[in-house]
Design a protein around this motif. Structure first.
Motif, PDB file in Angstrom:
ATOM      1  N   ALA A 133       3.465 -14.245  -6.637  1.00  4.67           N
ATOM      2  CA  ALA A 133       2.325 -14.871  -5.963  1.00  4.67           C
ATOM      3  C   ALA A 133       2.391 -16.391  -6.065  1.00  4.67           C
ATOM      4  CB  ALA A 133       1.018 -14.358  -6.560  1.00  4.67           C
ATOM      5  N   VAL A 134       2.706 -16.891  -7.255  1.00  2.00           N
ATOM      6  CA  VAL A 134       2.832 -18.338  -7.439  1.00  2.00           C
ATOM      7  C   VAL A 134       3.976 -18.885  -6.591  1.00  2.00           C
ATOM      8  CG1 VAL A 134       3.376 -20.157  -9.099  1.00  2.00           C
ATOM      9  CG2 VAL A 134       1.820 -18.309  -9.742  1.00  2.00           C
ATOM     10  N   GLY A 135       5.091 -18.169  -6.593  1.00  3.52           N
ATOM     11  CA  GLY A 135       6.241 -18.600  -5.813  1.00  3.52           C
ATOM     12  C   GLY A 135       5.959 -18.634  -4.324  1.00  3.52           C
ATOM     13  N   LEU A 136       5.149 -17.681  -3.848  1.00  2.00           N
ATOM     14  CA  LEU A 136       4.830 -17.646  -2.422  1.00  2.00           C
ATOM     15  C   LEU A 136       4.019 -18.875  -2.013  1.00  2.00           C
ATOM     16  CD1 LEU A 136       5.111 -15.950   0.139  1.00  2.00           C
ATOM     17  CD2 LEU A 136       2.938 -14.864  -0.423  1.00  2.00           C
ATOM     18  N   VAL A 137       3.056 -19.255  -2.838  1.00  2.00           N
ATOM     19  CA  VAL A 137       2.275 -20.463  -2.560  1.00  2.00           C
ATOM     20  C   VAL A 137       3.190 -21.693  -2.553  1.00  2.00           C
ATOM     21  CG1 VAL A 137       0.426 -21.966  -3.388  1.00  2.00           C
ATOM     22  CG2 VAL A 137       0.147 -19.481  -3.491  1.00  2.00           C
ATOM     23  N   PHE A 138       4.085 -21.758  -3.527  1.00  2.00           N
ATOM     24  CA  PHE A 138       5.019 -22.883  -3.608  1.00  2.00           C
ATOM     25  C   PHE A 138       5.914 -22.930  -2.378  1.00  2.00           C
ATOM     26  CE2 PHE A 138       9.120 -24.691  -5.010  1.00  2.00           C
ATOM     27  CZ  PHE A 138       8.690 -25.957  -5.394  1.00  2.00           C
ATOM     28  N   ILE A 141       4.142 -24.377   0.783  1.00  2.00           N
ATOM     29  CA  ILE A 141       3.951 -25.827   0.884  1.00  2.00           C
ATOM     30  C   ILE A 141       5.272 -26.584   0.848  1.00  2.00           C
ATOM     31  CG2 ILE A 141       1.642 -25.719  -0.112  1.00  2.00           C
ATOM     32  CD1 ILE A 141       2.782 -26.641  -2.755  1.00  2.00           C
ATOM     33  N   THR A 142       6.360 -25.884   0.665  1.00  2.00           N
ATOM     34  CA  THR A 142       7.677 -26.529   0.704  1.00  2.00           C
ATOM     35  C   THR A 142       8.431 -26.040   1.944  1.00  2.00           C
ATOM     36  OG1 THR A 142       8.516 -24.818  -0.820  1.00  2.00           O
ATOM     37  CG2 THR A 142       7.824 -26.911  -1.779  1.00  2.00           C
ATOM     38  N   THR A 143       9.109 -24.924   1.852  1.00  3.20           N
ATOM     39  CA  THR A 143       9.904 -24.415   2.972  1.00  3.20           C
ATOM     40  C   THR A 143       9.061 -24.161   4.214  1.00  3.20           C
ATOM     41  OG1 THR A 143      11.457 -23.372   1.440  1.00  3.20           O
ATOM     42  CG2 THR A 143      11.451 -22.587   3.715  1.00  3.20           C
ATOM     43  N   GLY A 144       7.956 -23.436   4.055  1.00  2.00           N
ATOM     44  CA  GLY A 144       7.140 -23.096   5.212  1.00  2.00           C
ATOM     45  C   GLY A 144       6.593 -24.317   5.919  1.00  2.00           C
ATOM     46  N   LEU A 145       6.019 -25.235   5.169  1.00  3.97           N
ATOM     47  CA  LEU A 145       5.423 -26.433   5.756  1.00  3.97           C
ATOM     48  C   LEU A 145       6.480 -27.355   6.343  1.00  3.97           C
ATOM     49  CD1 LEU A 145       2.912 -28.160   6.261  1.00  3.97           C
ATOM     50  CD2 LEU A 145       3.207 -29.115   3.967  1.00  3.97           C
ATOM     51  N   MET A 228       4.745 -18.523   9.004  1.00  2.00           N
ATOM     52  CA  MET A 228       5.134 -19.190   7.766  1.00  2.00           C
ATOM     53  C   MET A 228       5.189 -18.209   6.604  1.00  2.00           C
ATOM     54  SD  MET A 228       2.923 -22.731   8.113  1.00  2.00           S
ATOM     55  CE  MET A 228       3.248 -23.223   6.411  1.00  2.00           C
ATOM     56  N   ILE A 229       4.206 -17.313   6.534  1.00  2.00           N
ATOM     57  CA  ILE A 229       4.187 -16.323   5.455  1.00  2.00           C
ATOM     58  C   ILE A 229       5.395 -15.399   5.564  1.00  2.00           C
ATOM     59  CG2 ILE A 229       2.937 -14.343   4.507  1.00  2.00           C
ATOM     60  CD1 ILE A 229       0.340 -15.761   5.304  1.00  2.00           C
TER      61      ILE A 229
END
Length: 292
Positions: A133-138, A141-145, A228-229
Protein backbone atom coordinates in the motif's frame (compact mmCIF):
# COMPACT_ATOMS: atom_id res chain seq x y z
CA UNK A 1 8.67 32.69 -29.84
CA UNK A 2 5.72 33.06 -32.22
CA UNK A 3 7.42 30.81 -34.79
CA UNK A 4 7.99 28.17 -32.15
CA UNK A 5 4.42 28.43 -30.95
CA UNK A 6 3.15 28.13 -34.51
CA UNK A 7 5.26 25.02 -35.15
CA UNK A 8 4.01 23.38 -31.95
CA UNK A 9 0.45 24.32 -32.87
CA UNK A 10 0.77 22.69 -36.29
CA UNK A 11 2.48 19.55 -35.01
CA UNK A 12 1.48 19.10 -31.36
CA UNK A 13 1.89 15.34 -31.23
CA UNK A 14 5.30 15.32 -32.88
CA UNK A 15 6.37 18.21 -30.67
CA UNK A 16 5.32 16.30 -27.58
CA UNK A 17 7.29 13.16 -28.43
CA UNK A 18 10.40 15.11 -29.47
CA UNK A 19 10.33 17.05 -26.20
CA UNK A 20 9.50 14.04 -24.04
CA UNK A 21 12.34 11.96 -25.46
CA UNK A 22 14.81 14.83 -25.69
CA UNK A 23 14.34 16.20 -22.18
CA UNK A 24 14.34 12.79 -20.50
CA UNK A 25 17.30 11.41 -22.43
CA UNK A 26 19.30 14.56 -21.79
CA UNK A 27 18.59 14.39 -18.06
CA UNK A 28 19.45 10.66 -17.98
CA UNK A 29 22.82 11.12 -19.70
CA UNK A 30 24.82 11.56 -16.45
CA UNK A 31 23.20 8.41 -15.03
CA UNK A 32 23.96 6.43 -18.18
CA UNK A 33 27.60 7.59 -18.23
CA UNK A 34 28.13 7.19 -14.46
CA UNK A 35 29.48 4.21 -12.53
CA UNK A 36 25.84 3.13 -12.22
CA UNK A 37 25.74 2.77 -15.99
CA UNK A 38 28.46 2.56 -18.61
CA UNK A 39 31.17 3.66 -16.18
CA UNK A 40 32.58 6.31 -18.49
CA UNK A 41 32.38 9.08 -15.87
CA UNK A 42 33.66 8.73 -12.27
CA UNK A 43 30.27 9.58 -10.79
CA UNK A 44 28.28 7.51 -8.31
CA UNK A 45 24.58 8.21 -7.72
CA UNK A 46 23.60 7.86 -4.05
CA UNK A 47 21.45 4.96 -2.90
CA UNK A 48 18.13 6.26 -1.58
CA UNK A 49 15.39 3.86 -0.43
CA UNK A 50 17.54 0.96 -1.62
CA UNK A 51 18.10 2.24 -5.16
CA UNK A 52 19.98 4.83 -7.19
CA UNK A 53 16.93 5.37 -9.40
CA UNK A 54 15.39 8.11 -7.28
CA UNK A 55 18.05 10.61 -8.37
CA UNK A 56 19.18 8.77 -11.48
CA UNK A 57 15.84 8.18 -13.20
CA UNK A 58 13.09 10.28 -11.62
CA UNK A 59 14.34 13.78 -12.59
CA UNK A 60 14.42 12.76 -16.25
CA UNK A 61 10.97 11.21 -15.97
CA UNK A 62 9.52 14.44 -14.57
CA UNK A 63 11.27 16.52 -17.22
CA UNK A 64 9.90 14.32 -20.01
CA UNK A 65 6.25 13.31 -20.47
CA UNK A 66 4.45 15.51 -17.94
CA UNK A 67 6.42 18.71 -18.62
CA UNK A 68 6.28 18.17 -22.39
CA UNK A 69 2.53 17.60 -22.29
CA UNK A 70 2.04 20.78 -20.27
CA UNK A 71 4.23 22.91 -22.54
CA UNK A 72 2.74 21.63 -25.80
CA UNK A 73 -0.82 21.93 -24.52
CA UNK A 74 -0.23 25.48 -23.31
CA UNK A 75 1.44 26.57 -26.57
CA UNK A 76 -0.91 24.76 -28.96
CA UNK A 77 -4.28 25.05 -27.21
CA UNK A 78 -3.95 27.69 -24.50
CA UNK A 79 -6.09 27.76 -21.38
CA UNK A 80 -9.02 25.76 -22.85
CA UNK A 81 -6.61 22.95 -23.70
CA UNK A 82 -5.00 23.04 -20.28
CA UNK A 83 -8.43 22.81 -18.63
CA UNK A 84 -9.25 19.76 -20.76
CA UNK A 85 -5.87 18.16 -20.03
CA UNK A 86 -6.13 18.83 -16.31
CA UNK A 87 -9.76 17.68 -16.27
CA UNK A 88 -8.76 14.14 -17.23
CA UNK A 89 -6.09 14.21 -14.53
CA UNK A 90 -8.69 15.17 -11.90
CA UNK A 91 -11.34 12.66 -12.99
CA UNK A 92 -11.39 10.59 -9.78
CA UNK A 93 -15.17 10.20 -9.64
CA UNK A 94 -15.66 6.88 -11.37
CA UNK A 95 -17.37 3.72 -10.16
CA UNK A 96 -15.71 1.98 -7.23
CA UNK A 97 -15.77 -1.18 -9.35
CA UNK A 98 -13.02 0.26 -11.53
CA UNK A 99 -10.81 0.96 -8.55
CA UNK A 100 -11.41 -2.52 -7.20
CA UNK A 101 -10.86 -4.16 -10.58
CA UNK A 102 -7.54 -2.43 -11.19
CA UNK A 103 -6.22 -2.64 -7.63
CA UNK A 104 -6.96 -6.37 -7.39
CA UNK A 105 -6.86 -7.42 -11.03
CA UNK A 106 -3.26 -6.44 -11.74
CA UNK A 107 -1.61 -8.23 -8.78
CA UNK A 108 -3.86 -11.28 -9.17
CA UNK A 109 -3.04 -11.60 -12.88
CA UNK A 110 0.69 -11.22 -12.27
CA UNK A 111 0.62 -13.63 -9.32
CA UNK A 112 -1.23 -16.32 -11.29
CA UNK A 113 1.19 -15.95 -14.19
CA UNK A 114 4.14 -16.25 -11.80
CA UNK A 115 3.04 -19.57 -10.27
CA UNK A 116 4.57 -21.84 -12.96
CA UNK A 117 7.88 -19.97 -12.70
CA UNK A 118 8.51 -20.65 -9.00
CA UNK A 119 8.59 -23.88 -7.03
CA UNK A 120 8.13 -21.92 -3.80
CA UNK A 121 5.08 -19.73 -3.24
CA UNK A 122 3.82 -17.68 -0.32
CA UNK A 123 0.60 -15.83 0.35
CA UNK A 124 1.13 -12.13 1.12
CA UNK A 125 1.56 -11.36 4.82
CA UNK A 126 0.02 -8.40 6.63
CA UNK A 127 3.37 -6.60 6.62
CA UNK A 128 3.76 -7.20 2.89
CA UNK A 129 0.27 -5.82 2.22
CA UNK A 130 1.18 -2.74 4.25
CA UNK A 131 4.40 -2.26 2.30
CA UNK A 132 2.45 -2.76 -0.92
CA UNK A 133 0.00 0.00 0.00
CA UNK A 134 2.80 2.42 0.87
CA UNK A 135 4.66 1.51 -2.30
CA UNK A 136 1.57 2.12 -4.42
CA UNK A 137 1.19 5.66 -3.07
CA UNK A 138 4.90 6.28 -3.69
CA UNK A 139 4.62 4.94 -7.24
CA UNK A 140 1.61 7.18 -7.91
CA UNK A 141 3.51 10.36 -7.06
CA UNK A 142 6.66 9.26 -8.88
CA UNK A 143 6.15 6.99 -11.90
CA UNK A 144 2.44 7.61 -12.32
CA UNK A 145 2.61 11.39 -12.00
CA UNK A 146 5.75 11.71 -14.11
CA UNK A 147 4.57 9.60 -17.05
CA UNK A 148 0.82 9.23 -17.45
CA UNK A 149 -0.16 12.92 -17.86
CA UNK A 150 1.95 12.66 -21.00
CA UNK A 151 1.33 9.20 -22.42
CA UNK A 152 -2.35 8.66 -21.66
CA UNK A 153 -3.59 12.21 -20.92
CA UNK A 154 -1.96 13.92 -23.90
CA UNK A 155 -0.73 11.43 -26.51
CA UNK A 156 -3.57 8.89 -26.48
CA UNK A 157 -6.39 11.42 -27.10
CA UNK A 158 -4.38 12.68 -30.08
CA UNK A 159 -3.56 9.24 -31.48
CA UNK A 160 -6.96 7.55 -31.31
CA UNK A 161 -8.85 9.99 -33.56
CA UNK A 162 -6.17 9.79 -36.25
CA UNK A 163 -5.11 6.15 -36.17
CA UNK A 164 -7.96 4.40 -34.38
CA UNK A 165 -7.82 2.78 -30.97
CA UNK A 166 -5.70 -0.26 -31.84
CA UNK A 167 -3.11 1.27 -34.17
CA UNK A 168 -2.84 4.39 -32.03
CA UNK A 169 -2.35 2.30 -28.91
CA UNK A 170 0.32 0.06 -30.43
CA UNK A 171 2.17 3.12 -31.72
CA UNK A 172 2.01 4.71 -28.28
CA UNK A 173 3.08 1.48 -26.59
CA UNK A 174 6.16 1.10 -28.78
CA UNK A 175 7.15 4.75 -28.32
CA UNK A 176 6.54 4.47 -24.58
CA UNK A 177 8.85 1.47 -24.49
CA UNK A 178 11.51 3.15 -26.63
CA UNK A 179 11.52 6.14 -24.28
CA UNK A 180 13.03 3.80 -21.65
CA UNK A 181 15.83 2.49 -23.88
CA UNK A 182 18.76 4.53 -22.43
CA UNK A 183 17.91 3.16 -18.99
CA UNK A 184 18.85 -0.34 -20.12
CA UNK A 185 22.44 0.93 -20.05
CA UNK A 186 22.10 1.52 -16.28
CA UNK A 187 21.27 -0.41 -13.12
CA UNK A 188 17.59 0.18 -13.94
CA UNK A 189 17.82 -2.21 -16.86
CA UNK A 190 20.29 -4.64 -15.30
CA UNK A 191 23.39 -3.39 -17.10
CA UNK A 192 25.83 -4.93 -17.96
CA UNK A 193 24.00 -8.28 -17.94
CA UNK A 194 21.03 -7.01 -19.95
CA UNK A 195 20.16 -9.24 -22.90
CA UNK A 196 18.70 -8.03 -26.24
CA UNK A 197 15.80 -10.44 -25.78
CA UNK A 198 14.88 -8.69 -22.53
CA UNK A 199 14.65 -5.38 -24.36
CA UNK A 200 12.41 -6.92 -27.01
CA UNK A 201 10.20 -8.47 -24.33
CA UNK A 202 9.97 -5.08 -22.65
CA UNK A 203 8.88 -3.31 -25.84
CA UNK A 204 6.22 -5.91 -26.61
CA UNK A 205 5.06 -5.80 -22.98
CA UNK A 206 4.64 -2.03 -23.22
CA UNK A 207 2.42 -2.48 -26.26
CA UNK A 208 0.34 -5.16 -24.50
CA UNK A 209 0.00 -3.11 -21.31
CA UNK A 210 -1.00 -0.11 -23.42
CA UNK A 211 -3.86 -2.08 -24.96
CA UNK A 212 -5.25 -2.81 -21.49
CA UNK A 213 -4.69 0.79 -20.38
CA UNK A 214 -6.45 2.19 -23.46
CA UNK A 215 -9.50 0.03 -22.78
CA UNK A 216 -9.60 1.13 -19.14
CA UNK A 217 -9.04 4.78 -20.12
CA UNK A 218 -11.85 4.71 -22.69
CA UNK A 219 -14.32 2.78 -20.54
CA UNK A 220 -13.84 5.16 -17.59
CA UNK A 221 -14.50 8.15 -19.88
CA UNK A 222 -10.83 9.15 -19.87
CA UNK A 223 -10.09 8.90 -16.16
CA UNK A 224 -6.36 9.40 -15.83
CA UNK A 225 -6.21 8.35 -12.14
CA UNK A 226 -7.45 4.85 -13.02
CA UNK A 227 -4.84 4.57 -15.77
CA UNK A 228 -2.18 5.74 -13.31
CA UNK A 229 -3.24 3.14 -10.75
CA UNK A 230 -3.05 0.41 -13.40
CA UNK A 231 0.45 1.45 -14.47
CA UNK A 232 1.78 1.85 -10.94
CA UNK A 233 0.19 -1.41 -9.79
CA UNK A 234 2.35 -3.26 -12.31
CA UNK A 235 5.54 -1.59 -11.09
CA UNK A 236 4.58 -1.91 -7.45
CA UNK A 237 3.76 -5.61 -7.56
CA UNK A 238 6.97 -6.50 -9.34
CA UNK A 239 9.16 -4.35 -7.07
CA UNK A 240 7.48 -4.95 -3.68
CA UNK A 241 5.52 -8.21 -3.69
CA UNK A 242 6.83 -10.44 -6.46
CA UNK A 243 10.02 -11.83 -4.93
CA UNK A 244 8.43 -12.06 -1.47
CA UNK A 245 5.58 -14.21 -2.81
CA UNK A 246 7.73 -16.19 -5.26
CA UNK A 247 11.22 -16.38 -3.73
CA UNK A 248 12.40 -19.16 -6.04
CA UNK A 249 11.63 -17.27 -9.23
CA UNK A 250 14.46 -16.05 -11.47
CA UNK A 251 14.78 -12.28 -11.72
CA UNK A 252 15.28 -12.63 -15.47
CA UNK A 253 11.76 -14.03 -15.77
CA UNK A 254 10.12 -10.78 -14.64
CA UNK A 255 9.76 -9.37 -18.15
CA UNK A 256 8.48 -12.65 -19.55
CA UNK A 257 5.82 -12.82 -16.83
CA UNK A 258 4.67 -9.29 -17.67
CA UNK A 259 4.59 -10.20 -21.34
CA UNK A 260 2.50 -13.33 -20.81
CA UNK A 261 0.02 -11.77 -18.38
CA UNK A 262 -0.70 -8.65 -20.40
CA UNK A 263 -0.58 -10.33 -23.80
CA UNK A 264 -3.30 -12.68 -22.61
CA UNK A 265 -5.36 -9.75 -21.31
CA UNK A 266 -4.77 -7.79 -24.51
CA UNK A 267 -5.89 -10.67 -26.73
CA UNK A 268 -9.08 -11.12 -24.70
CA UNK A 269 -9.87 -7.39 -24.97
CA UNK A 270 -9.12 -7.28 -28.69
CA UNK A 271 -11.46 -10.21 -29.31
CA UNK A 272 -14.29 -9.04 -27.07
CA UNK A 273 -14.17 -5.42 -28.28
CA UNK A 274 -13.35 -6.29 -31.91
CA UNK A 275 -10.31 -4.06 -31.66
CA UNK A 276 -12.28 -0.97 -30.65
CA UNK A 277 -11.06 -1.02 -27.03
CA UNK A 278 -14.07 0.97 -25.87
CA UNK A 279 -13.25 3.94 -28.09
CA UNK A 280 -15.99 6.10 -29.54
CA UNK A 281 -14.93 8.83 -31.94
CA UNK A 282 -16.24 12.23 -30.80
CA UNK A 283 -18.80 13.94 -33.00
CA UNK A 284 -16.94 17.24 -32.68
CA UNK A 285 -13.50 18.17 -31.50
CA UNK A 286 -12.43 21.15 -29.52
CA UNK A 287 -9.00 21.03 -31.14
CA UNK A 288 -7.57 19.44 -34.26
CA UNK A 289 -6.19 16.26 -32.79
CA UNK A 290 -5.06 14.74 -36.04
CA UNK A 291 -2.04 16.97 -36.52
CA UNK A 292 1.29 15.17 -36.28
Amino acid sequence: MNNGRGLVGRYPLTSFFVLAFGLSWLAWTPYVLSENGLGLVPLHFPVIAGSTQLLGVLPGAYLGPILSAFLVTALAYGRPGLRQWLGRFLKWRVSWRWYLSVLLGVPIALALTSIPFSAERHLPTASLLGAYAVGLVFQMITTGLAEEPGWRDFALPHLQPRFGALRGTILLGVLWGCWHLPLFLTEWGGWPEVRPLKVVEFLVSCAAISIVMTWVFNRTKESLPIAMILHTSVNNFMSVAWLAMFPAVRADDSMLILLIAFSAAAIILLVTTRGRLGYRAPATREHELAAV
